[in-house]
Each structure stands twice: as structure tokens, then as C-alpha cells.
Design a protein around this motif. Structure first.
Motif, short mmCIF file in Angstrom:
data_model
loop_
_atom_site.label_atom_id
_atom_site.label_comp_id
_atom_site.label_asym_id
_atom_site.label_seq_id
_atom_site.Cartn_x
_atom_site.Cartn_y
_atom_site.Cartn_z
N PRO A 31 0.83 -1.22 0.00
CA PRO A 31 0.00 0.00 0.00
C PRO A 31 0.85 1.26 0.00
CG PRO A 31 -0.03 -1.05 2.16
CD PRO A 31 0.73 -1.98 1.25
N GLU A 32 0.29 2.32 -0.58
CA GLU A 32 1.02 3.59 -0.55
C GLU A 32 0.88 4.18 0.86
OE1 GLU A 32 -1.56 7.08 -2.19
OE2 GLU A 32 -1.73 5.43 -3.59
N PRO A 33 1.84 4.99 1.29
CA PRO A 33 1.73 5.56 2.64
C PRO A 33 0.52 6.49 2.73
CG PRO A 33 3.70 6.38 1.51
CD PRO A 33 3.06 5.38 0.60
N PRO A 34 -0.21 6.46 3.85
CA PRO A 34 -1.38 7.34 3.97
C PRO A 34 -0.96 8.80 4.09
CG PRO A 34 -0.98 6.17 6.04
CD PRO A 34 0.00 5.63 5.05
N MET A 35 -1.76 9.68 3.50
CA MET A 35 -1.51 11.12 3.58
C MET A 35 -2.25 11.65 4.80
SD MET A 35 0.38 12.50 1.28
CE MET A 35 -0.02 14.18 0.92
N LEU A 36 -1.52 12.04 5.83
CA LEU A 36 -2.17 12.57 7.03
C LEU A 36 -1.88 14.06 7.13
CD1 LEU A 36 -1.19 9.72 9.53
CD2 LEU A 36 -3.37 10.02 8.37
N GLU A 37 -2.96 14.86 7.12
CA GLU A 37 -2.81 16.32 7.23
C GLU A 37 -2.64 16.67 8.70
OE1 GLU A 37 -2.84 18.38 4.57
OE2 GLU A 37 -3.10 16.70 3.20
N GLY A 38 -2.09 17.84 8.95
CA GLY A 38 -1.99 18.29 10.33
C GLY A 38 -0.58 18.69 10.70
N ARG B 157 3.15 12.49 9.54
CA ARG B 157 2.01 13.41 9.38
C ARG B 157 2.52 14.77 8.93
NH1 ARG B 157 -1.02 14.02 14.74
NH2 ARG B 157 0.50 15.65 15.13
N GLY B 158 1.75 15.43 8.08
CA GLY B 158 2.14 16.77 7.62
C GLY B 158 3.40 16.75 6.78
N ASN B 159 4.00 17.92 6.60
CA ASN B 159 5.23 18.06 5.82
C ASN B 159 6.34 18.65 6.69
OD1 ASN B 159 3.51 17.36 3.81
ND2 ASN B 159 3.93 19.09 2.47
N LEU B 160 7.58 18.42 6.29
CA LEU B 160 8.70 19.06 6.97
C LEU B 160 9.36 20.03 6.01
CD1 LEU B 160 10.53 16.12 8.83
CD2 LEU B 160 8.91 17.74 9.78
N LYS B 161 9.72 21.21 6.50
CA LYS B 161 10.37 22.21 5.65
C LYS B 161 11.67 22.67 6.30
CE LYS B 161 6.21 24.34 3.62
NZ LYS B 161 5.05 23.84 4.37
#
Length: 273
Positions: free
Chosen positions: A194-201, A226-230
Motif C-alpha cells: 500500500p502507498e503511505p497514507p496522507m495525514l494532514e496536520g 504526518r504533515g510536511n517538513l520544511k
């Protein structure tokens, strides 16, 4: 839609894990020549090469079709139990490699039991079918029995099986019909894992291992859950004893091939440093 697959590799010592990963890197066109010398890219620690075992987990990634496949190496010994659990946390599925003559071994059982407990989807590779006295069908039955005894779910027991020889560079769904490459296996990784789940937050990353560079100091390696890293983002490092430490992301790298590439942002589901 995330075109990422995170897969952990599980195998007993000398069942062909490192050779298979070398072939996958070759299929991802990471060596200049198809005939490039296979040099056991994953076992690059001196002690590992000397003993022929994997102690530290390492990450490599390949590009296949439009997908990025993150290949996560697992230690093959029960002695490294803590390392195994942390590493499996980065994966969404696992590739179980078993020798066509020896069958599943006790150390395989330990890592596999952890993977099954965590709900990872397995793909089974029965390797070294070119060896004399091999018994691929019997070994496949043994793998099924082992997973059944480890309380695998129905979905986990319905695993795809591939037969082949990592040394000769082929994989097929029928061991009597050798192919020319390992593309069938790579297609299966894209299809079944499975593709990794997209978790917002709020950003959340689980650190699974630490690295060190004399230029930047300590480097945390793990998966963004969860979320993105910048780059430049303010973060809080949560320690095991409950203490918290304010910090800032100075640099981000993703794994590409055998190395790393600097990026400005990493999305949920990918593995980064």
C-alpha cells in the motif's frame, strides 16, 4: 496520490538479501552498466562485510516507472530487536526472502513476527532456485505454515510468491520458467504494497536511527508520519523520558539511490534525514 512504496527486507543471513537489493538497484538504473559488478551495497560496514551479516539498517531508494521505492534493510539477528522494531515502523510492507533449499530460519521468524504484528503486507521471494536439491514448492508451504503460526491475517496469508535467483538476476511467479530480469517482482511491489497514507496536520516524524556528519553534527533519520517538513521550520524534539527540546530544521535530505539529495520540503510518507 503518493507514488511512494516503503518496503522492509527480511531475510536470514546468506539467503540472498544483499544480492537481491543490488539487482533492484540495477533495475533502477543506478549502475552505469547492466553488467556492473555487484558489490553488496547494503553491507558497507567493515564488520558486516567481514561477518557477512547486516547489523545496522540502511536505506536506499530506486525509481521504477514513476514510483519511488524506498528499500529499508533490517538486521537479521534477534540480538538487534530494538533496531528491528524501529526500522519496521518506516515500512508499509515487507519482502521476505527465503532460501529455496534451507527454508525459513529461526532469525527470519523473529523479524517476520514483528512485521506481521505491525500489520505489514508481505511479498515472499524464494531465492536460489538454481541450486541443486532445492525444493521451492515445499519451502513455499513452510512459509505459509510459519505465517499461519504467527497469527497472520487472511490478507497477509494471501501473499504473492516469486521464485528466482538474485545471483543470476531473475524473478518469476513460476520457478520452472526463468525470466530475464526482476521486473515482475518490482511490479508486484507497486501493486501489492500500500502507498503511505496522507495525514494532514501538525508535522510529525518518527526518528528511527541517528547518523553523524563532521560538517553538520547529528542527523536524525526517519519517516514523516504526518504533515510536511520544511527547511527552517521550528520543531520540538520529544525525548523518551518526556522532556521536550526546541529545535529548528537546518537541512533536509531524502534518500535517492545509494546517496542522499538535499530538498526544501519532505511530504508525509517519505523517508528522510
Amino acid at each position: 496520490m503518493q507514488k511512494i512504496r516503503n518496503i522492509a527486507i527480511i531475510a536470514h543471513v546468506d539467503h540472498g538479501k544483499t544480492s537481491l537489493v543490488d539487482r533492484m538497484l540495477q533495475a533502477g538504473k543506478l549502475f552505469r552498466e547492466e553488467s556492473a559488478e555487484l558489490t553488496q551495497m547494503l553491507d558497507n560496514n567493515d564488520l558486516e562485510r567481514e561477518r557477512g551479516i547486516t547489523i545496522l539498517s540502511k536505506n536506499v531508494s530506486i525509481r521504477y516507472q514513476d514510483y519511488k521505492i524506498n528499500i529499508i534493510d533490517t538486521p537479521g539477528h534477534a540480538d538487534f530487536g530494538g533496531e528491528v522494531e524501529r526500522v519496521l515502523n518506516m515500512a508499509d510492507g515487507c519482502l521476505l526472502i527465503v532460501d529455496a533449499f534451507e527454508g525459513p530460519m529461526p532469525q527470519t521468524r523473529f523479524v517476520l513476527s514483528k512485521a506481521i504484528e505491525m500489520g505489514l503486507k508481505p511479498i515472499v521471494v524464494i531465492n536460489k532456485v538454481d541450486k541443486e536439491n532445492c525444493r521451492p514448492d515445499e519451502v513455499q508451504e513452510m512459509v505459509f505454515d510459519l505465517m499461519f503460526n504467527l497469527n497472520a491475517t487472511e490478507d497477509q496469508l494471501d501473499f504473492p510468491t516469486f521464485f528466482g535467483s538474485a545471483k543470476q538476476g531473475w524473478m518469476s511467479t513460476d520457478w520452472r520458467k526463468p525470466t530475464d530480469d526482476i521486473h515482475q517482482l518490482l511490479d508486484a511491489i507497486i501493486k501489492y504494497i500500500p502507498e503511505p497514507p496522507m495525514l494532514e496536520g501538525a508535522s510529525q516524524m518518527l526518528i528511527t536511527s541517528l547518523d553523524y556528519s563532521s560538517f553538520v553534527g547529528r542527523i536524525a533519520v526517519g519517516r514523516v508520519h504526518r504533515g510536511n517538513l520544511k527547511v527552517g521550520q521550528n520543531i520540538v524534539l520529544m525525548k523518551r523520558d518526556g522532556t521536550q527540546q526546541q529545535s529548528k530544521i537546518k537541512e533536509l535530505n531524502i534518500f535517492e539511490g545509494l546517496g542522499r539529495r538535499k530538498v526544501e520540503e519532505v511530504a508525509c510518507g517519505d523517508i528522510c534525514a
